[in-house]
Write a protein that holds these residues in place. Structure first.
Motif, PDB file in Angstrom:
ATOM      1  N   LEU A  68       0.837  -1.018   0.218  1.00 32.99           N
ATOM      2  CA  LEU A  68       0.055   0.328   0.130  1.00 32.99           C
ATOM      3  C   LEU A  68       0.923   1.048   0.067  1.00 32.99           C
ATOM      4  N   GLY A  69       2.249   1.216   0.205  1.00 30.17           N
ATOM      5  CA  GLY A  69       3.228   2.013   0.205  1.00 30.17           C
ATOM      6  C   GLY A  69       3.177   2.617   1.354  1.00 30.17           C
ATOM      7  N   GLN A  70       3.104   2.643   2.742  1.00 29.11           N
ATOM      8  CA  GLN A  70       2.717   2.206   3.533  1.00 29.11           C
ATOM      9  C   GLN A  70       4.370   1.926   4.272  1.00 29.11           C
ATOM     10  N   MET A  71       4.664   2.909   5.727  1.00 31.66           N
ATOM     11  CA  MET A  71       6.084   2.370   6.529  1.00 31.66           C
ATOM     12  C   MET A  71       5.231   1.883   7.077  1.00 31.66           C
ATOM     13  N   SER A  72       6.413   0.658   7.857  1.00 33.38           N
ATOM     14  CA  SER A  72       6.171  -0.250   8.974  1.00 33.38           C
ATOM     15  C   SER A  72       7.441  -0.131  10.076  1.00 33.38           C
ATOM     16  N   VAL A  73       6.614   0.476  11.324  1.00 37.09           N
ATOM     17  CA  VAL A  73       7.312   0.450  12.164  1.00 37.09           C
ATOM     18  C   VAL A  73       7.109  -0.852  13.386  1.00 37.09           C
ATOM     19  N   ASN A  74       7.855  -1.472  13.506  1.00 40.94           N
ATOM     20  CA  ASN A  74       8.365  -3.456  14.520  1.00 40.94           C
ATOM     21  C   ASN A  74       7.074  -3.854  14.080  1.00 40.94           C
TER      22      ASN A  74
END
Length: 265
Positions: free
Chosen positions: A161-167
């Motif tokens: 979806l073009g999102q960044m993820s953290v942990n």
């Protein structure tokens, strides 16, 4: 005849006595007036020095002003905006994800700046304003970005979806990220990093026009910002008045990441 003479002499003595008293009164009033003026000037100087010291202490330990020289944080911050920075963070207040942070160049992020030449009057005024925190002649030696990753966080971009993820928690950053028209990926370039201890992963809100942690991997710090380089958290846009606003850290964007952290504990 004698009475008239005596009366004249008496009148002269009375007149001379009045003149003497008048001179004495004037001589007393003159030093008293001068003393009042001197006391007034002294009080003004004391008030000025005390105000200067208080402002210096506030600037040194509590808050100070910076201006924004670039568009890397648009649309959150505009070029030439002035901001108020809380210097209690991170010394007394912990840094959190989403904070807009001012920090000193870790080394190699900024290009060498030409020395600004000012006439003595302007330079003196600028120095005085900098002492009380109303001017920031060193703004070009600092950077401002948003905290995305805290020490030991795993930050990855981008998912389908073009999102960044953290942990492993995807982030919806639509509230503050500026992307080119028609673009959905929050970063032009993919990355996968684990933040070292005592360091931060910083990114500009103007994602396609920000030389942030993603693009400083060839510097000594590998793109990570040491916590000790943090000057403080930007609280408010103070100037121009048309842009006045509190700066949000968008806790809802990172809430699930925090929940995951607490679950891990």
């Amino acid at each position: 005849m004698t009475d008239e003479v005596l009366a004249s002499r008496s009148d002269r003595r009375v007149a001379e006595s009045k003149k003497s008293r008048s001179k004495t009164t004037r001589s007393k009033k003159a030093p008293s007036k001068q003393r009042s003026i001197l006391l007034f000037i002294r009080d003004l100087l004391i008030i000025f020095v005390v105000a200067l010291l208080i402002s210096f202490m506030i600037k040194t330990f509590l808050i100070r002003s910076f201006y924004i020289p670039s568009g890397s944080m648009e649309n959150t911050l505009q070029i030439d905006d002035r901001i108020i920075v809380n210097q209690l963070e991170p010394e007394l207040i912990p840094i959190t994800r989403g904070d807009v942070i001012v920090f000193k160049d870790p080394g190699g992020w900024l290009l060498p700046q030409a020395e600004i030449v000012q006439n003595p009057i302007v330079a003196g005024a600028d120095w005085l304003l900098s002492v009380v925190g109303l001017s920031a002649p060193d703004s070009n030696d600092h950077l401002i970005k948003r905290v995305i990753g805290l020490p030991e966080d795993h930050v990855v971009c981008c998912n389908t979806l073009g999102q960044m993820s953290v942990n492993d928690v995807p982030l919806d950053e639509s509230a503050y990220v500026l992307l080119p028209a028609g673009e959905t990926k929050v970063s032009k370039d993919a990355f996968d990093v684990t933040i070292p201890a005592d360091s931060l992963w910083m990114m500009g809100d103007n994602r396609y026009n920000s030389k942030d942690s993603r693009y400083n991997g060839d510097t000594a710090g590998k793109g990570y910002v040491p916590v000790e380089n943090v000057v403080g958290r930007a609280l408010v846009v103070s100037w121009p008045l048309a842009n006045w606003a509190w700066l949000d850290d968008y806790p809802d964007v990172f809430r699930e990441v925090e929940h995951a952290d607490q679950g891990a504990e």
